[in-house]
Design a protein around this motif. Structure first.
Motif, PDB file in Angstrom:
ATOM      1  N   GLU A  52       3.556  18.369   4.706  1.00 25.89           N
ATOM      2  CA  GLU A  52       3.728  17.024   4.158  1.00 25.89           C
ATOM      3  C   GLU A  52       2.584  16.675   3.209  1.00 25.89           C
ATOM      4  O   GLU A  52       2.779  16.042   2.171  1.00 25.89           O
ATOM      5  N   ASN A  53       1.379  17.100   3.576  1.00 22.79           N
ATOM      6  CA  ASN A  53       0.216  16.842   2.735  1.00 22.79           C
ATOM      7  C   ASN A  53       0.309  17.613   1.421  1.00 22.79           C
ATOM      8  O   ASN A  53       0.039  17.067   0.341  1.00 22.79           O
ATOM      9  N   LYS A  54       0.718  18.870   1.486  1.00 19.92           N
ATOM     10  CA  LYS A  54       0.847  19.687   0.273  1.00 19.92           C
ATOM     11  C   LYS A  54       1.942  19.140  -0.636  1.00 19.92           C
ATOM     12  O   LYS A  54       1.808  19.121  -1.866  1.00 19.92           O
ATOM     13  N   LEU A  55       3.052  18.677  -0.032  1.00 12.95           N
ATOM     14  CA  LEU A  55       4.116  18.063  -0.820  1.00 12.95           C
ATOM     15  C   LEU A  55       3.611  16.810  -1.532  1.00 12.95           C
ATOM     16  O   LEU A  55       3.941  16.558  -2.695  1.00 12.95           O
ATOM     17  N   LEU A  99      -5.406   7.727  -0.554  1.00  6.75           N
ATOM     18  CA  LEU A  99      -5.346   9.189  -0.665  1.00  6.75           C
ATOM     19  C   LEU A  99      -5.907   9.852   0.588  1.00  6.75           C
ATOM     20  O   LEU A  99      -7.075   9.645   0.940  1.00  6.75           O
ATOM     21  N   PRO A 100      -5.109  10.659   1.271  1.00  4.67           N
ATOM     22  CA  PRO A 100      -5.614  11.389   2.442  1.00  4.67           C
ATOM     23  C   PRO A 100      -6.381  12.636   2.008  1.00  4.67           C
ATOM     24  O   PRO A 100      -6.223  13.120   0.888  1.00  4.67           O
ATOM     25  N   ARG A 101      -7.186  13.162   2.891  1.00  4.21           N
ATOM     26  CA  ARG A 101      -7.883  14.407   2.609  1.00  4.21           C
ATOM     27  C   ARG A 101      -6.864  15.553   2.542  1.00  4.21           C
ATOM     28  O   ARG A 101      -5.894  15.577   3.296  1.00  4.21           O
ATOM     29  N   ARG A 102      -7.082  16.478   1.638  1.00  4.66           N
ATOM     30  CA  ARG A 102      -6.179  17.636   1.510  1.00  4.66           C
ATOM     31  C   ARG A 102      -6.190  18.463   2.792  1.00  4.66           C
ATOM     32  O   ARG A 102      -7.225  18.615   3.445  1.00  4.66           O
ATOM     33  N   SER A 103      -5.009  18.999   3.100  1.00  6.43           N
ATOM     34  CA  SER A 103      -4.895  19.883   4.261  1.00  6.43           C
ATOM     35  C   SER A 103      -3.801  20.908   3.987  1.00  6.43           C
ATOM     36  O   SER A 103      -3.177  20.894   2.928  1.00  6.43           O
ATOM     37  N   GLU A 104      -3.582  21.797   4.940  1.00  5.14           N
ATOM     38  CA  GLU A 104      -2.549  22.819   4.805  1.00  5.14           C
ATOM     39  C   GLU A 104      -1.213  22.387   5.404  1.00  5.14           C
ATOM     40  O   GLU A 104      -0.273  23.178   5.446  1.00  5.14           O
ATOM     41  N   GLU A 105      -1.137  21.163   5.881  1.00  4.97           N
ATOM     42  CA  GLU A 105       0.130  20.670   6.423  1.00  4.97           C
ATOM     43  C   GLU A 105       1.145  20.521   5.294  1.00  4.97           C
ATOM     44  O   GLU A 105       0.803  20.096   4.182  1.00  4.97           O
ATOM     45  N   TYR A 158       0.860  -1.186   0.000  1.00  7.51           N
ATOM     46  CA  TYR A 158       0.000   0.000   0.000  1.00  7.51           C
ATOM     47  C   TYR A 158       0.897   1.236   0.000  1.00  7.51           C
ATOM     48  O   TYR A 158       1.913   1.278   0.714  1.00  7.51           O
ATOM     49  N   GLU A 159       0.511   2.204  -0.812  1.00  8.44           N
ATOM     50  CA  GLU A 159       1.264   3.473  -0.839  1.00  8.44           C
ATOM     51  C   GLU A 159       0.454   4.544  -0.135  1.00  8.44           C
ATOM     52  O   GLU A 159      -0.728   4.745  -0.432  1.00  8.44           O
ATOM     53  N   PHE A 160       1.095   5.224   0.826  1.00  5.93           N
ATOM     54  CA  PHE A 160       0.459   6.309   1.558  1.00  5.93           C
ATOM     55  C   PHE A 160       1.480   7.420   1.739  1.00  5.93           C
ATOM     56  O   PHE A 160       2.551   7.202   2.300  1.00  5.93           O
ATOM     57  N   MET A 161       1.176   8.598   1.224  1.00  4.59           N
ATOM     58  CA  MET A 161       2.071   9.762   1.315  1.00  4.59           C
ATOM     59  C   MET A 161       3.433   9.460   0.703  1.00  4.59           C
ATOM     60  O   MET A 161       4.474   9.848   1.216  1.00  4.59           O
ATOM     61  N   ASN A 162       3.423   8.709  -0.412  1.00 10.58           N
ATOM     62  CA  ASN A 162       4.625   8.312  -1.151  1.00 10.58           C
ATOM     63  C   ASN A 162       5.579   7.459  -0.312  1.00 10.58           C
ATOM     64  O   ASN A 162       6.780   7.447  -0.540  1.00 10.58           O
ATOM     65  N   LYS A 163       5.019   6.726   0.632  1.00  9.02           N
ATOM     66  CA  LYS A 163       5.763   5.707   1.364  1.00  9.02           C
ATOM     67  C   LYS A 163       5.007   4.395   1.194  1.00  9.02           C
ATOM     68  O   LYS A 163       3.781   4.390   1.086  1.00  9.02           O
ATOM     69  N   TYR A 164       5.747   3.294   1.177  1.00 10.78           N
ATOM     70  CA  TYR A 164       5.143   1.997   0.859  1.00 10.78           C
ATOM     71  C   TYR A 164       5.196   1.081   2.083  1.00 10.78           C
ATOM     72  O   TYR A 164       6.214   1.002   2.782  1.00 10.78           O
ATOM     73  N   TYR A 165       4.059   0.408   2.305  1.00 10.69           N
ATOM     74  CA  TYR A 165       3.905  -0.483   3.449  1.00 10.69           C
ATOM     75  C   TYR A 165       3.522  -1.864   2.918  1.00 10.69           C
ATOM     76  O   TYR A 165       2.533  -2.009   2.179  1.00 10.69           O
ATOM     77  N   VAL A 166       4.288  -2.881   3.291  1.00  9.97           N
ATOM     78  CA  VAL A 166       4.181  -4.205   2.684  1.00  9.97           C
ATOM     79  C   VAL A 166       3.055  -5.018   3.326  1.00  9.97           C
ATOM     80  O   VAL A 166       2.991  -5.164   4.551  1.00  9.97           O
ATOM     81  N   MET A 167       2.191  -5.544   2.460  1.00  6.66           N
ATOM     82  CA  MET A 167       1.140  -6.462   2.913  1.00  6.66           C
ATOM     83  C   MET A 167       1.621  -7.905   2.784  1.00  6.66           C
ATOM     84  O   MET A 167       1.354  -8.743   3.637  1.00  6.66           O
ATOM     85  N   GLU A 168       2.357  -8.164   1.727  1.00 11.73           N
ATOM     86  CA  GLU A 168       2.878  -9.507   1.474  1.00 11.73           C
ATOM     87  C   GLU A 168       4.245  -9.379   0.806  1.00 11.73           C
ATOM     88  O   GLU A 168       4.385  -8.719  -0.209  1.00 11.73           O
TER      89      GLU A 168
END
Length: 654
Positions: free
Chosen positions: A148-151, A140-146, A106-116
Motif C-alpha cells: 500500500e505504501n509503495k502504491l 506523507l508517511p515514511r517509505r516502506s516495503e508494504e 486531510y489526505e493520507f494514502m490517497n484517502k480523504y478525511y474531513v475536518m470540516e
C-alpha cells in the motif's frame, strides 16, 4: 421534500451500519487521528484547493461527529434532531444553488478525511455527485516495503506530473503503464489540454463503470480504465461518449471479471486426447450452428475449416516467424482438404496486426493464431468484438479470457543443452546468448545453467544479450576465450550465419554444431486445432472465468532437441535418459537452485511450481551476467519487455 430525502439517506445509513456489524467491522466512519497514532508521518504538504473525488472521501479527521454517520457517510441520527434539519437544509441548498463552500480535509494514502464539512459530503454522496471542492493538507508517511505504501508513492509520482487525484490502482506499475498507454513520458508534466481531456474521459468512464456494477468486481475503477485504454487505445477512448463506453464495457466485461479475480492464467501442461486426423472432417461437419454460420457468413463453398496465421516481419527475415511458418506448412499438409490454412505477413504494428486479423475473419477464418506477444493487444481488441472466432496468441504470463495463449516449455530442452555443453567442454566456462529479458527467457538461461552444473559442479555460464544496444555477445565471448556457446534456436533463411543452437568454435575459427533445441510448431498447432475441434468451435464460454495458456513441453512432443551424430556415445545415452525422465515427469530441471543474491529458490526435496517458472525474473548463482537495464535495450526490445512483465525499472533502482 428534503426531510423525505433525509429519511431515505437515514435508511441507507442504517442498512450500512447493520451490514458492517454482521461482518464484524467498525460501523462508523474511520477516524484519521486514530490511524495516525500508529503511523510515522514525515511531513505535511498544503495542496490548496482540490477537486476531491467523493469516492476517496472515507472518514473524519477527529472523533467529533463520527458516530453520526455510517461507514458510507449516510446519516444515523433520527429525523427530529437538529442534525437532520441542517442536513435537509444543505440538501435544499444543493438542489437550488449548489454547495460552493469548500470542505477542509486531510489526505493520507490517497484517502480523504474531513475536518470540516461532513454533512456537505454526506449530502453530495447521497445525491450521487462525483466530487467536492476542499482545502487539503497531505500527510506523507515514511517509505516502506508494504504494498500500500509503495502504491501510494507511485501515485505521488503520478500526481506530480498530472495533478490528478482520481486515479488509484491496486497493482504496482500501473501508473507507468497508464502513461505509456497515453503516449506520455514518466516525467512529462501535463498541460491544461491533457488534464482536461483525461479528466473528462475518466469521469465518463467512472459513471458508466459504477452504473454497470463495476464496484462489485474486486478492482478499482482505475484498474478497469487501464484495461479499457490498453485494449481500445487512449486516443480513441478520450473521444468516447457514455453510450459508446457502455457498449465497449459490455464487450470487455468478462475481462474485467477475470481481472477482479486476480487475472492469473491457468497453465494447461498437457494436451487433451484429440481425434485422429481422418475423423476431423466428420467432427467439423457434424457440428451445426457456429461453424456453418461462420462459413455461410464468409460465403465459403467448401467445408474446410478456416485457419489463419498472423506474422510479424516475414519468414525470410525472422527466425521466429520462419519457425511458425514451418509449423503452418506442416499443419496444412496434415489436415489436407479439411482445413484452409493461410498466413498474413508484415503485421509489425498494432494497427497492422488488427487489420490482418480482421481480414482473416472477413475471409471466413474461425481459428486465428497471432504469433508474437506484441500482437496481444490487437488480438484482444478484435476478440472481444468477434467472440465467435477463436484467437490465440503466442505468449506466456499474460491473462485474457477472450484470447487463449500458448507457449512451449523450452527450458526443458535448454537443461539438456546445458548438460551436453558441460559434457563436451574441457573448461568450466560456457557461453549463452539470450534474446530478450522477458518471462520464459530467464527460465531458459537458468535451466541451461542447471544442466551444466549437474555435469560439472564448477560450471560458469557467461550470459550475453542480443537485445542490448551496441553490443555483440558472440564477439565478447570470443575475446573471453569461451568456445562452447548456446545461441539462437533457429537460423534465419536469408542469413548464412551458423551460430545457432549449441556450437563449438574451433581454434581456426570454424564452427562445429553440437545440438539444437527444437520448437516443433507443426505438432503444437496440430494438437491445438484438434483440441479446439474436439470440444467444438463454439465450446462452453469460459470468458470472465479463466484465462487459458497451453504450456506444453517435451511430454507433449512439441519441444525436443537434435544432437550431432558425432556426439560421444556416453553423452548420447545420458541425454536420452534425461530426456525420457523429463518426459515421464520423474525428473525436474528445477529441483535445486539458488539465485545470484544467495537466496535458495528451491531445495533438493522440492521443485519449482509452473507459476514460479513462468514468472522467473532472477538468475542462477552460476550465471555470470545480469538482466540488462531498460535504457540499455534496443527500441524493439523495450516494447517487448513492457508487454512481457519483467519490471526492469524496478530492478534498476535496486
Amino acid at each position: 421534500m428534503a426531510l423525505y430525502d433525509y429519511s431515505r439517506a437515514l435508511k441507507a445509513g442504517k442498512k450500512q451500519y447493520q451490514a458492517s456489524l454482521s461482518k464484524g467491522e467498525h460501523p462508523y466512519l474511520p477516524v484519521l487521528d486514530d490511524i495516525l497514532s500508529y503511523t510515522d508521518i514525515v511531513s505535511e504538504v498544503n495542496l490548496g484547493l482540490v477537486d476531491i473525488p467523493l469516492s476517496r472521501v472515507v472518514g473524519t479527521k477527529t472523533q467529533g461527529r463520527t458516530s453520526a454517520f455510517a461507514g458510507n457517510f449516510m446519516p444515523l441520527l433520527a429525523e427530529e434532531t437538529e442534525f437532520a434539519a441542517k442536513w435537509a437544509a444543505l440538501y435544499d441548498h444543493q438542489t437550488e444553488e449548489g454547495i460552493r463552500d469548500p470542505i477542509v480535509a486531510y489526505e493520507f494514502m490517497n484517502k480523504y478525511y474531513v475536518m470540516e464539512g461532513n454533512k456537505r459530503v454526506s449530502v453530495l454522496k447521497y445525491m450521487g455527485a462525483f466530487s467536492i471542492l476542499g482545502t487539503v493538507t497531505r500527510l506523507l508517511p515514511r517509505r516502506s516495503e508494504e504494498k500500500e505504501n509503495k502504491l501510494y508513492y507511485e501515485f505521488l509520482d503520478f500526481y506530480q506530473v498530472s495533478f490528478n487525484c482520481d486515479v488509484w490502482f491496486s497493482k504496482e506499475g500501473s501508473y507507468k503503464r497508464l502513461l505509456e498507454a497515453m503516449g506520455l513520458e514518466p516525467d512529462q508534466v501535463w498541460d491544461d489540454d491533457i488534464r482536461s481531456y483525461f479528466k473528462a474521459a475518466y469521469d465518463r468512464f467512472s459513471k458508466v463503470f459504477e452504473k454497470r456494477g463495476g464496484n462489485a468486481l474486486g478492482l478499482t475503477c482505475s484498474d478497469a480504465f487501464l484495461l479499457y485504454v490498453e485494449i481500445f487505445d487512449y486516443e480513441t477512448v478520450k473521444e468516447r461518449t457514455e453510450g459508446q463506453i457502455q457498449k465497449d464495457l459490455d464487450k470487455i466485461w468478462p475481462e474485467l471479471i477475470l481481472k477482479g479475480k486476480g487475472g492469473h492464467a491457468t497453465l494447461v501442461e498437457q494436451p487433451e486426447e484429440a481425434p485422429h486426423p481422418s475423423g476431423l472432417r466428420k467432427l467439423l461437419t457434424s457440428r451445426e450452428d457456429p461453424v456453418k454460420m461462420a462459413r455461410a457468413a464468409s460465403k465459403r463453398e467448401d467445408k474446410a475449416l478456416g485457419i489463419a496465421f498472423i506474422y510479424e516481419k516475414t519468414p525470410e527475415t525472422s527466425s521466429w516467424t520462419y519457425g511458425h511458418e514451418l509449423g503452418r506448412l506442416y499443419l496444412a499438409e496434415t489436415l489436407g482438404q479439411d482445413a484452409a490454412v493461410s498466413c498474413y505477413t508484415g503485421a509489425d504494428t498494432d494497427v497492422e496486426a488488427e487489420a490482418a486479423i480482421l481480414s482473416a475473419i472477413d475471409s471466413g477464418c474461425q481459428i486465428i493464431f497471432t504469433t508474437t506477444p506484441r500482437m496481444i493487444q490487437a488480438s484482444v481488441k478484435v476478440a472481444v468484438q468477434h467472440p465467435q472466432v477463436k484467437i490465440l496468441n503466442c505468449n506466456v504470463n499474460t491473462s485474457y479470457s477472450s484470447v487463449r495463449t500458448y507457449y512451449g516449455r523450452m527450458y526443458e530442452a535448454k537443461f539438456l543443452m546445458g548438460a551436453i555443453a558441460a559434457a563436451m567442454a574441457r573448461l568450466d566456462d560456457l557461453g549463452y546468448i539470450a534474446d530478450y529479458p522477458i518471462y520464459g527467457s530467464l527460465a531458459n538461461v537458468n535451466a541451461f545453467a542447471m544442466g551444466a552444473r549437474m555435469i560439472d559442479p564448477r560450471s560458469r555460464i557467461h550470459l550475453k544479450w542480443k537485445s542490448v544496444k551496441d553490443r555483440n555477445g558472440l564477439e565478447e565471448l570470443q575475446k573471453e576465450g569461451i568456445t562452447y556457446i548456446s545461441a539462437d534456436d533457429m537460423i534465419t533463411p536469408d542469413s548464412p550465419a551458423r551460430e545457432f543452437g549449441l556450437f563449438h568454435r574451433e581454434p581456426d575459427g570454424s564452427l562445429v554444431s553440437i545440438a539444437t533445441p527444437i520448437w516443433d510448431w507443426g505438432k503444437f498447432y496440430e494438437k491445438i486445432v484438434k483440441q479446439i475441434c474436439q470440444s467444438g468451435i463454439n465450446s462452453p464460454d469460459t470468458r470472465g472465468k479463466i484465462a487459458v495458456n497451453y504450456w506444453w513441453g517435451m511430454s507433449a512432443g512439441v519441444i525436443d532437441i537434435i544432437c550431432s551424430k558425432n556426439l560421444p556415445q556416453g553423452t548420447k545415452r545420458l541425454i536420452t535418459f534425461l530426456s525420457q525422465s523429463i518426459q515421464s515427469g520423474s525428473f525436474h530441471p528445477f529441483s535445486t537452485i539458488c539465485s545470484q543474491d544467495g537466496v535458495c529458490r528451491c531445495r533438493e526435496d522440492q521443485k519449482l511450481s509452473p507459476k514460479e517458472i513462468v514468472t522467473m525474473d532472477w538468475l542462477a548463482d552460476n550465471v555470470a551476467g545480469s538482466v540488462p537495464k531498460m535504457q540499455e535495450l534496443t527500441e524493439e526490445a523495450k516494447e517487448l519487455v513492457r508487454l512481457q512483465g519483467i519490471d526492469l525499472e524496478e530492478k534498476d533502482e535496486k
